[in-house]
Design an enzyme around this catalytic site. Structure first.
Site, PDB file in Angstrom:
ATOM      1  N   GLU A 126       0.835  -1.218   0.000  1.00 36.22           N
ATOM      2  CA  GLU A 126       0.000   0.000   0.000  1.00 36.22           C
ATOM      3  C   GLU A 126       0.860   1.256   0.000  1.00 36.22           C
ATOM      4  O   GLU A 126       0.753   2.088   0.912  1.00 36.22           O
ATOM      5  CB  GLU A 126      -0.876   0.038   1.259  1.00 36.22           C
ATOM      6  CG  GLU A 126      -1.896  -1.047   1.398  1.00 36.22           C
ATOM      7  CD  GLU A 126      -2.590  -0.997   2.770  1.00 36.22           C
ATOM      8  OE1 GLU A 126      -2.161  -0.209   3.639  1.00 36.22           O
ATOM      9  OE2 GLU A 126      -3.544  -1.735   2.956  1.00 36.22           O
ATOM     10  N   PRO A 127       1.728   1.460  -0.966  1.00 32.96           N
ATOM     11  CA  PRO A 127       2.574   2.653  -0.933  1.00 32.96           C
ATOM     12  C   PRO A 127       1.806   3.920  -1.305  1.00 32.96           C
ATOM     13  O   PRO A 127       0.944   3.900  -2.194  1.00 32.96           O
ATOM     14  CB  PRO A 127       3.645   2.353  -1.991  1.00 32.96           C
ATOM     15  CG  PRO A 127       2.988   1.409  -2.936  1.00 32.96           C
ATOM     16  CD  PRO A 127       1.958   0.638  -2.159  1.00 32.96           C
ATOM     17  N   GLY A 128       2.126   4.990  -0.623  1.00 34.88           N
ATOM     18  CA  GLY A 128       1.550   6.290  -0.976  1.00 34.88           C
ATOM     19  C   GLY A 128       2.676   7.243  -1.331  1.00 34.88           C
ATOM     20  O   GLY A 128       3.003   7.471  -2.492  1.00 34.88           O
ATOM     21  N   ARG A 129       3.314   7.749  -0.273  1.00 36.44           N
ATOM     22  CA  ARG A 129       4.363   8.767  -0.421  1.00 36.44           C
ATOM     23  C   ARG A 129       5.398   8.425  -1.495  1.00 36.44           C
ATOM     24  O   ARG A 129       5.731   9.247  -2.347  1.00 36.44           O
ATOM     25  CB  ARG A 129       5.073   8.906   0.930  1.00 36.44           C
ATOM     26  CG  ARG A 129       6.099  10.016   0.998  1.00 36.44           C
ATOM     27  CD  ARG A 129       6.905   9.920   2.290  1.00 36.44           C
ATOM     28  NE  ARG A 129       6.079   9.827   3.473  1.00 36.44           N
ATOM     29  CZ  ARG A 129       5.613  10.863   4.165  1.00 36.44           C
ATOM     30  NH1 ARG A 129       5.925  12.081   3.793  1.00 36.44           N
ATOM     31  NH2 ARG A 129       4.858  10.680   5.236  1.00 36.44           N
TER      32      ARG A 129
ATOM     33  N   ARG B 230       3.007  20.337   5.984  1.00 37.03           N
ATOM     34  CA  ARG B 230       3.984  19.399   6.558  1.00 37.03           C
ATOM     35  C   ARG B 230       5.061  20.073   7.419  1.00 37.03           C
ATOM     36  O   ARG B 230       5.363  19.582   8.506  1.00 37.03           O
ATOM     37  CB  ARG B 230       4.629  18.546   5.459  1.00 37.03           C
ATOM     38  CG  ARG B 230       3.609  17.665   4.711  1.00 37.03           C
ATOM     39  CD  ARG B 230       4.268  16.680   3.756  1.00 37.03           C
ATOM     40  NE  ARG B 230       5.062  15.716   4.458  1.00 37.03           N
ATOM     41  CZ  ARG B 230       6.379  15.755   4.583  1.00 37.03           C
ATOM     42  NH1 ARG B 230       7.089  16.702   3.983  1.00 37.03           N
ATOM     43  NH2 ARG B 230       7.022  14.849   5.276  1.00 37.03           N
TER      44      ARG B 230
ATOM     45  N   TYR C  95       4.804  18.619  11.091  1.00 44.56           N
ATOM     46  CA  TYR C  95       5.806  17.594  11.425  1.00 44.56           C
ATOM     47  C   TYR C  95       7.226  18.144  11.449  1.00 44.56           C
ATOM     48  O   TYR C  95       8.174  17.348  11.403  1.00 44.56           O
ATOM     49  CB  TYR C  95       5.826  16.478  10.366  1.00 44.56           C
ATOM     50  CG  TYR C  95       4.529  15.895   9.910  1.00 44.56           C
ATOM     51  CD1 TYR C  95       3.634  15.335  10.818  1.00 44.56           C
ATOM     52  CD2 TYR C  95       4.212  15.846   8.560  1.00 44.56           C
ATOM     53  CE1 TYR C  95       2.451  14.757  10.376  1.00 44.56           C
ATOM     54  CE2 TYR C  95       3.038  15.262   8.111  1.00 44.56           C
ATOM     55  CZ  TYR C  95       2.166  14.725   9.027  1.00 44.56           C
ATOM     56  OH  TYR C  95       1.019  14.143   8.594  1.00 44.56           O
TER      57      TYR C  95
ATOM     58  N   CYS D  27      -1.519  34.252   9.577  1.00 43.28           N
ATOM     59  CA  CYS D  27      -1.272  34.888  10.881  1.00 43.28           C
ATOM     60  C   CYS D  27      -0.993  33.855  11.967  1.00 43.28           C
ATOM     61  O   CYS D  27      -1.797  33.683  12.894  1.00 43.28           O
ATOM     62  CB  CYS D  27      -2.465  35.748  11.249  1.00 43.28           C
ATOM     63  SG  CYS D  27      -2.659  37.075  10.083  1.00 43.28           S
TER      64      CYS D  27
HETATM   65  N1  PLP Z   1      -1.627   2.162   4.314  1.00 42.11           N
HETATM   66  C1  PLP Z   1      -2.112   2.655   5.470  1.00 42.11           C
HETATM   67  C2  PLP Z   1      -3.067   1.818   6.259  1.00 42.11           C
HETATM   68  C3  PLP Z   1      -1.733   3.935   5.923  1.00 42.11           C
HETATM   69  O1  PLP Z   1      -2.212   4.416   7.070  1.00 42.11           O
HETATM   70  C4  PLP Z   1      -0.821   4.690   5.125  1.00 42.11           C
HETATM   71  C5  PLP Z   1      -0.355   6.025   5.558  1.00 42.11           C
HETATM   72  O2  PLP Z   1      -0.343   6.418   6.666  1.00 42.11           O
HETATM   73  C6  PLP Z   1      -0.363   4.142   3.923  1.00 42.11           C
HETATM   74  C7  PLP Z   1      -0.774   2.886   3.545  1.00 42.11           C
HETATM   75  C8  PLP Z   1       0.576   4.890   3.024  1.00 42.11           C
HETATM   76  O3  PLP Z   1       1.771   5.152   3.645  1.00 42.11           O
HETATM   77  P1  PLP Z   1       2.954   5.856   2.854  1.00 42.11           P
HETATM   78  O4  PLP Z   1       2.404   7.082   2.225  1.00 42.11           O
HETATM   79  O5  PLP Z   1       3.958   6.163   3.901  1.00 42.11           O
HETATM   80  O6  PLP Z   1       3.469   4.879   1.853  1.00 42.11           O
END
Ligand code: PLP
Length: 435
Positions: free
Chosen positions: A287-290, A326, A330, A357
């Site tokens: 499940e990659p996002g970033r 961000r 963070y 502000c």
């Molecule tokens: N899957 C789950 C359940 C998540 O909570 C997240 C992000 O927090 C991701 C996948 C994606 O993570 P990333 O963007 O670090 O790859």
């Protein structure tokens, strides 16, 4: 055994972004021209870089038959999702809004995983009626409710249980999700009982197990620890009579934000997954996002003023914390590049801030940047993930537009959402209307 870390390091600009003729380009498109056409601040994405980021996963896992589900929370622009969908991505969603986006962009529910710690009854029903591939359940009450909803609809819900392996991802505290004190997943010690309950409840098919230990992981060791524990659990669950066919390993691979940061090593990550889980014969989902979108996007902004204070020089931009939160949220670092090639100009320290502000509306403190003047453009690099999706309208600021480039072409893929449109959603109560 953990392999030695990658020795390659990041530099900026890189990939699809480069200086040409003295100005920063995205692929074959001049960012100065995009700024002139759509205004600033604006997010700009590269199709070629999205594809390169996708290929890094596809190549590393080639032949393993893994399912790669893009975590839409990182960037849910329809054109970005569609780009990844065409390359073969499924979706990982955390709301029904994200499911609607995935479907609108060409990813059917049958290739979508529904994650998240607090799904509503209506969301469960909508996911089931769309034919969702898998719902990742994170608590016993959620399991009970999903069973009730599925039975009420005469359906069986394909369920994975997200377990909390109590592994420190060694990332920022606000994006670590796999420690026992985090709200995510079912406690390790309760996992087998939860699966037993899932098997006993009507309307549920416990097909798999899921983990996600955090985001922006720069080392593979925490993954290895979590996946090794998960492998033991799968063996136990199978002994308990639960037919685990799927393993969802979550996302979390980090990206370099600063020059000199190590680059993510997809091959090493794939080796960890194979080594820890490969022998179990289950279907693996990532499940990659970033790591799919971050390096494919930047936030373009213009300098409003250069203010020389007694102690500091402030670069006051037209982008603010509402556009890119961000750094405020963070303390995240984004490399900031002048759009005009600085050549050999001597950098000077400046605080880079926005117009909102709040003192927290600060992107960088004492950052070394070449001298700049009002009207100059800057680019916040690596802003394709958790940038536009986290934007808001604080201080009645518009939502920044988004642009996608591909070769020599570019297109506005979300227009600016201005204050007139924001006010159009509001109304005065009747008692204020007269007079
Ligand atoms: N899957 C789950 C359940 C998540 O909570 C997240 C992000 O927090 C991701 C996948 C994606 O993570 P990333 O963007 O670090 O790859």
């Amino acid at each position: 055994m953990t392999q030695p870390p990658s020795t390659r390091t990041a530099r900026f600009p890189d990939g699809a972004f480069a200086y040409r003729d003295g100005r920063l380009f995205v692929e074959g498109v001049d960012l100065t021209a995009i700024a002139a056409a759509v205004g600033t601040p604006a997010y700009v994405y590269s199709t070629a870089q999205l594809a390169a980021n996708w290929r890094a996963y596809a190549d590393a896992f080639a032949g393993d038959g893994v399912e790669i589900c893009f975590a839409l929370k990182a960037n849910s622009n329809l054109a970005v999702i569609r780009t990844l969908a065409r390359l073969g991505a499924g979706a990982d969603i955390v709301s029904i809004g994200e499911m609607e986006r995935a479907m609108a962009a060409g990813i059917p529910a049958a290739r979508t995983i529904f994650s998240g710690v607090g799904k509503g009854r209506d969301e469960m029903a909508a996911a089931l009626s769309a034919g969702i591939h898998q719902i990742n359940v994170e608590s016993l009450p959620e399991l009970e409710l999903l069973s009730e909803v599925a039975v009420g609809m005469g359906l069986t819900a394909p369920v994975a249980i997200r377990v909390n392996p109590d592994v420190d991802a060694e990332t920022h505290g606000k994006i670590a999700t796999g420690r026992k004190e985090d709200k995510f997943g079912i406690d390790w010690g309760h996992a087998r009982a939860a699966f037993a309950r899932a098997k006993a409840l009507p309307g549920l098919d416990p097909v798999g197990v899921a983990v996600h230990i955090g985001s922006q992981l720069l080392k593979t060791a925490p993954f290895e620890r979590a996946y090794a524990k998960l492998a033991e659990l799968v063996v136990q669950l199978r002994e308990d009579g639960i037919d685990i066919r799927r393993i969802d390993v979550g996302g979390g691979l980090g990206v370099p934000y600063r020059p000199g940061d190590g680059l993510p090593d997809h091959a090493e990550y794939a080796a960890v997954v194979r080594r820890t889980l490969g022998h179990l014969g289950a279907r693996i989902t990532l499940e990659p996002g970033r790591s799919l979108v971050a390096s494919a996007g930047l936030l373009l902004s213009r300098v409003n003023f250069v203010k020389d204070g007694l102690h500091r020089r402030f670069l006051i931009l037209d982008a603010a914390m509402n556009d890119l939160i961000r750094p405020s949220l963070y303390d995240a670092w984004h490399t900031i590049l002048p759009v005009k090639d600085p050549g050999g100009a001597e950098p000077v320290p400046m605080d880079v801030v926005g117009p909102v502000c709040e003192s927290g509306d600060t992107f960088a403190k004492e950052r070394l940047l070449p001298p700049m003047a009002a009207g100059d453009l800057v680019a916040f690099m690596t802003a394709g993930a958790y940038g536009a999706v986290m934007a808001g309208t604080y201080n009645s600021r518009p939502l920044a537009p988004e642009v996608l480039a591909s070769g020599d072409r570019w297109s506005l893929v979300r227009r600016r959402w201005g204050v007139a449109e924001q006010m159009a959603l509001e109304s005065l109560p009747d008692w204020m209307q007269a007079g």
